[in-house]
Design a protein around this motif. Structure first.
Motif, PDB file in Angstrom:
ATOM      1  N   LYS A   1       5.571  13.335  -0.799  1.00  0.00           N
ATOM      2  CA  LYS A   1       6.165  11.762  -0.843  1.00  0.00           C
ATOM      3  C   LYS A   1       4.705  11.076  -1.295  1.00  0.00           C
ATOM      4  O   LYS A   1       3.682  11.164  -0.613  1.00  0.00           O
ATOM      5  CB  LYS A   1       6.375  11.507   0.598  1.00  0.00           C
ATOM      6  CG  LYS A   1       7.666  12.102   1.002  1.00  0.00           C
ATOM      7  CD  LYS A   1       7.947  11.675   2.468  1.00  0.00           C
ATOM      8  CE  LYS A   1       9.323  12.105   2.828  1.00  0.00           C
ATOM      9  NZ  LYS A   1      10.383  11.360   2.377  1.00  0.00           N
ATOM     10  N   PRO A   2       4.828  10.396  -2.608  1.00  0.00           N
ATOM     11  CA  PRO A   2       3.745   9.548  -3.043  1.00  0.00           C
ATOM     12  C   PRO A   2       2.991   8.590  -1.996  1.00  0.00           C
ATOM     13  O   PRO A   2       2.093   8.593  -1.908  1.00  0.00           O
ATOM     14  CB  PRO A   2       4.210   9.057  -4.345  1.00  0.00           C
ATOM     15  CG  PRO A   2       5.287   9.967  -4.696  1.00  0.00           C
ATOM     16  CD  PRO A   2       5.913  10.394  -3.282  1.00  0.00           C
ATOM     17  N   SER A   3       4.015   7.932  -1.381  1.00  0.00           N
ATOM     18  CA  SER A   3       3.699   6.863  -0.251  1.00  0.00           C
ATOM     19  C   SER A   3       2.740   7.519   0.943  1.00  0.00           C
ATOM     20  O   SER A   3       1.810   6.904   1.097  1.00  0.00           O
ATOM     21  CB  SER A   3       4.737   5.987  -0.025  1.00  0.00           C
ATOM     22  OG  SER A   3       5.866   6.837   0.707  1.00  0.00           O
ATOM     23  N   ALA A   4       3.315   8.521   1.292  1.00  0.00           N
ATOM     24  CA  ALA A   4       2.723   9.285   2.314  1.00  0.00           C
ATOM     25  C   ALA A   4       1.598   9.855   2.001  1.00  0.00           C
ATOM     26  O   ALA A   4       0.535   9.998   2.818  1.00  0.00           O
ATOM     27  CB  ALA A   4       3.773  10.153   3.152  1.00  0.00           C
ATOM     28  N   ALA A   5       1.541  10.421   0.799  1.00  0.00           N
ATOM     29  CA  ALA A   5       0.084  10.969   0.433  1.00  0.00           C
ATOM     30  C   ALA A   5      -0.824   9.925   0.213  1.00  0.00           C
ATOM     31  O   ALA A   5      -2.196   9.980   0.621  1.00  0.00           O
ATOM     32  CB  ALA A   5       0.402  11.573  -1.086  1.00  0.00           C
ATOM     33  N   ILE A   6      -0.577   8.756  -0.238  1.00  0.00           N
ATOM     34  CA  ILE A   6      -1.493   7.642  -0.387  1.00  0.00           C
ATOM     35  C   ILE A   6      -1.917   7.261   1.097  1.00  0.00           C
ATOM     36  O   ILE A   6      -3.021   6.727   1.637  1.00  0.00           O
ATOM     37  CB  ILE A   6      -0.933   6.415  -1.120  1.00  0.00           C
ATOM     38  CG1 ILE A   6      -0.641   6.641  -2.513  1.00  0.00           C
ATOM     39  CG2 ILE A   6      -2.020   5.083  -0.959  1.00  0.00           C
ATOM     40  CD1 ILE A   6       0.068   5.642  -3.381  1.00  0.00           C
ATOM     41  N   ALA A   7      -0.983   7.143   1.986  1.00  0.00           N
ATOM     42  CA  ALA A   7      -1.102   6.681   3.473  1.00  0.00           C
ATOM     43  C   ALA A   7      -2.164   7.706   4.079  1.00  0.00           C
ATOM     44  O   ALA A   7      -3.236   7.141   4.855  1.00  0.00           O
ATOM     45  CB  ALA A   7      -0.048   6.610   4.178  1.00  0.00           C
ATOM     46  N   VAL A   8      -1.956   9.069   3.756  1.00  0.00           N
ATOM     47  CA  VAL A   8      -2.900  10.054   4.352  1.00  0.00           C
ATOM     48  C   VAL A   8      -4.183  10.056   3.689  1.00  0.00           C
ATOM     49  O   VAL A   8      -5.227  10.108   4.539  1.00  0.00           O
ATOM     50  CB  VAL A   8      -2.310  11.672   3.837  1.00  0.00           C
ATOM     51  CG1 VAL A   8      -3.229  12.559   4.547  1.00  0.00           C
ATOM     52  CG2 VAL A   8      -1.251  11.774   5.043  1.00  0.00           C
ATOM     53  N   ALA A   9      -4.320   9.658   2.473  1.00  0.00           N
ATOM     54  CA  ALA A   9      -5.776   9.384   1.751  1.00  0.00           C
ATOM     55  C   ALA A   9      -6.427   8.306   2.331  1.00  0.00           C
ATOM     56  O   ALA A   9      -7.645   8.296   2.594  1.00  0.00           O
ATOM     57  CB  ALA A   9      -5.349   9.352   0.380  1.00  0.00           C
ATOM     58  N   ILE A  10      -5.848   7.163   2.787  1.00  0.00           N
ATOM     59  CA  ILE A  10      -6.355   6.077   2.981  1.00  0.00           C
ATOM     60  C   ILE A  10      -6.882   6.242   4.701  1.00  0.00           C
ATOM     61  O   ILE A  10      -8.169   6.156   4.612  1.00  0.00           O
ATOM     62  CB  ILE A  10      -5.520   4.752   3.137  1.00  0.00           C
ATOM     63  CG1 ILE A  10      -5.068   4.355   1.806  1.00  0.00           C
ATOM     64  CG2 ILE A  10      -6.052   3.591   3.936  1.00  0.00           C
ATOM     65  CD1 ILE A  10      -4.105   3.344   1.615  1.00  0.00           C
ATOM     66  N   ILE A  11      -6.089   6.869   5.426  1.00  0.00           N
ATOM     67  CA  ILE A  11      -6.435   7.252   6.770  1.00  0.00           C
ATOM     68  C   ILE A  11      -7.788   8.115   6.767  1.00  0.00           C
ATOM     69  O   ILE A  11      -8.770   8.056   7.423  1.00  0.00           O
ATOM     70  CB  ILE A  11      -5.373   7.613   7.441  1.00  0.00           C
ATOM     71  CG1 ILE A  11      -4.144   6.808   7.599  1.00  0.00           C
ATOM     72  CG2 ILE A  11      -5.649   8.197   8.920  1.00  0.00           C
ATOM     73  CD1 ILE A  11      -2.958   7.329   8.287  1.00  0.00           C
ATOM     74  N   PHE A  12      -7.574   9.462   6.109  1.00  0.00           N
ATOM     75  CA  PHE A  12      -8.713  10.404   5.962  1.00  0.00           C
ATOM     76  C   PHE A  12      -9.871   9.878   5.483  1.00  0.00           C
ATOM     77  O   PHE A  12     -10.768   9.765   5.954  1.00  0.00           O
ATOM     78  CB  PHE A  12      -8.151  11.429   5.155  1.00  0.00           C
ATOM     79  CG  PHE A  12      -9.156  12.394   4.805  1.00  0.00           C
ATOM     80  CD1 PHE A  12      -9.660  13.527   5.719  1.00  0.00           C
ATOM     81  CD2 PHE A  12     -10.103  12.521   3.621  1.00  0.00           C
ATOM     82  CE1 PHE A  12     -10.511  14.289   5.559  1.00  0.00           C
ATOM     83  CE2 PHE A  12     -11.012  13.530   3.429  1.00  0.00           C
ATOM     84  CZ  PHE A  12     -11.154  14.388   4.561  1.00  0.00           C
ATOM     85  N   PHE A  13      -9.891   8.718   4.325  1.00  0.00           N
ATOM     86  CA  PHE A  13     -10.962   8.118   3.846  1.00  0.00           C
ATOM     87  C   PHE A  13     -11.429   7.072   4.873  1.00  0.00           C
ATOM     88  O   PHE A  13     -13.028   7.062   5.130  1.00  0.00           O
ATOM     89  CB  PHE A  13     -10.610   7.528   2.477  1.00  0.00           C
ATOM     90  CG  PHE A  13     -11.839   6.706   1.856  1.00  0.00           C
ATOM     91  CD1 PHE A  13     -12.793   7.230   1.388  1.00  0.00           C
ATOM     92  CD2 PHE A  13     -11.762   5.278   1.847  1.00  0.00           C
ATOM     93  CE1 PHE A  13     -13.741   6.826   0.614  1.00  0.00           C
ATOM     94  CE2 PHE A  13     -12.800   4.721   1.209  1.00  0.00           C
ATOM     95  CZ  PHE A  13     -13.691   5.427   0.510  1.00  0.00           C
ATOM     96  N   THR A  14     -10.791   6.374   5.537  1.00  0.00           N
ATOM     97  CA  THR A  14     -11.145   5.467   6.610  1.00  0.00           C
ATOM     98  C   THR A  14     -12.059   6.397   7.855  1.00  0.00           C
ATOM     99  O   THR A  14     -13.083   5.780   8.187  1.00  0.00           O
ATOM    100  CB  THR A  14     -10.381   4.559   6.996  1.00  0.00           C
ATOM    101  OG1 THR A  14      -9.558   4.034   6.348  1.00  0.00           O
ATOM    102  CG2 THR A  14     -10.663   3.664   8.213  1.00  0.00           C
TER     103      THR A  14
END
Length: 374
Positions: A16-29
């Protein structure tokens, strides 16, 4: 099997593109929070180096600084201490427009603001470490030019106290991640224990737990956090505990409903027939089957905890200065929204928005992937 299930869930999420972006933001933070002091341009504790002459500067502002040794030097700390707490600075930073050497002195044109400056003279010996006093005058000047006169660029500008916003933003991410983590662990622990006992045993136990839940449910969250904070005090850990103690109600209601449905299943009846204890049935046979709904609640509670902490810090009863918090950064600069420096409040607001958005999107994606029915 559990490892394969977890891998499958992650793969479905990342499709899911939106979920992938969300995971990336959380991981990056999370990475930023862990390595905040290694990444921050200002690695002093709480990124709290104040240079009042540089207050409220725009992003990209660059200024040359003269590092003047302090009278009292901090003892050297271990690498682990510096990783967790930052590195106390042994220097005062003096912003300068220009500098030159005159005999045994360094003369600097002290920058005060865009229209004002004055001249300050420092003995060269004052700017040198003890092991450099005996070197030649030319070498002394070269050392000062290389190690005491530095150029700093403030990529996100400075706050009204002259502190680097980028550094405080990076260090402040620790508060948001920590408050979410502690609040989720505390709320899920209490919610799972009370909800599972209530749903499994029913009767007077269920009535007592539901009475407590309904009482707490009727009190506005912020008001309840205020009451707990006033009781246990204001501070870093106190605010985490206060938020966690107010968020377990939703988890308890969810667990109670799930346990009431699952305790009638055949495998639970079979476990009872085999003589297994109630606690073993709850924690080994029922709770593993409600992991999906709990993951969704955890993601939602994480986002809620971040918002509550930001709100409390904005109101002045959350994390206390000088420790950076995104909500506290907004509080300190919200009046700049109507001036020509609105980014002082907008930047931490965007950081809060992105992280809360990421956890909400992750919760929705988990609900879809795990097919959680509410």
């Amino acid at each position: 099997m559990a490892g394969n299930d977890n891998t499958g869930i992650l793969q479905k999420l990342l499709r899911k593109p939106s979920a992938a972006i969300a995971v990336a933001i959380i991981f990056f933070t999370c990475l930023i929070a862990i390595f905040a002091y290694l990444l921050a341009p200002d690695a002093t504790p709480y990124a709290n180096r104040m240079i009042v002459e540089l207050g409220a500067r725009s992003p990209g502002f660059t200024k040359q600084l003269l590092l003047v040794p302090k009278g009292i030097q901090h003892e050297e700390r271990s690498a682990i201490f510096q990783w967790f707490n930052g590195t106390p600075s042994n220097f005062d930073a003096v912003p300068v427009n220009n500098s030159y050497f005159s005999g045994n002195d360094v003369v600097v044109i002290h920058y005060i603001d865009e229209r004002m400056q004055d001249t300050i003279t420092y003995p060269i010996a004052k700017l040198l470490p003890a092991d450099k006093i005996a070197i030649t005058p030319t070498e002394q000047q070269q050392y000062i030019a290389k190690h005491r006169l530095i150029t700093r660029t403030y990529y996100l500008g400075t706050d009204r106290y002259g502190r680097d916003i980028l550094s405080r933003l990076l260090v402040g991410s620790r508060v948001s991640i920590a408050v979410g983590l502690v609040a989720v662990l505390l709320s899920l622990t209490i919610g799972i224990i009370l909800g599972s006992i209530s749903g499994y045993y029913g009767g007077i136990v269920d009535n007592a737990v539901m009475w407590l839940i309904n009482i707490l449910w009727s009190i506005p969250t912020l008001l309840l956090v205020f009451a707990i904070t006033l009781t246990i005090g204001k501070g870093f850990w106190e605010i985490f505990i206060a938020i966690g103690l107010t968020m377990w109600v939703g988890a308890a209601r969810l667990v109670r409903g799930q346990v009431m449905a699952l305790k009638e299943m055949e495998y639970v009846t079979a476990a009872k027939a085999l003589g297994l204890g109630n606690m073993r049935i709850i924690y080994r046979h029922i709770l593993p089957n409600i992991a999906g709904p709990l993951m969704v609640v955890a993601a939602s509670n994480f986002a809620t905890a971040i918002l509550i902490e930001a709100g409390l810090s904005f109101l002045g009863i959350g994390v206390q200065p000088p420790q950076p918090s995104w909500g506290l950064m907004i509080k300190e600069h919200y009046n700049f929204l109507i001036t020509n420096r609105p980014l002082l409040a907008i930047i931490p607001g965007i950081a809060i928005m992105l992280l809360v958005y990421a956890f909400n999107i992750l919760g929705n994606a988990l609900r879809d992937v795990l097919d959680v029915k509410e």
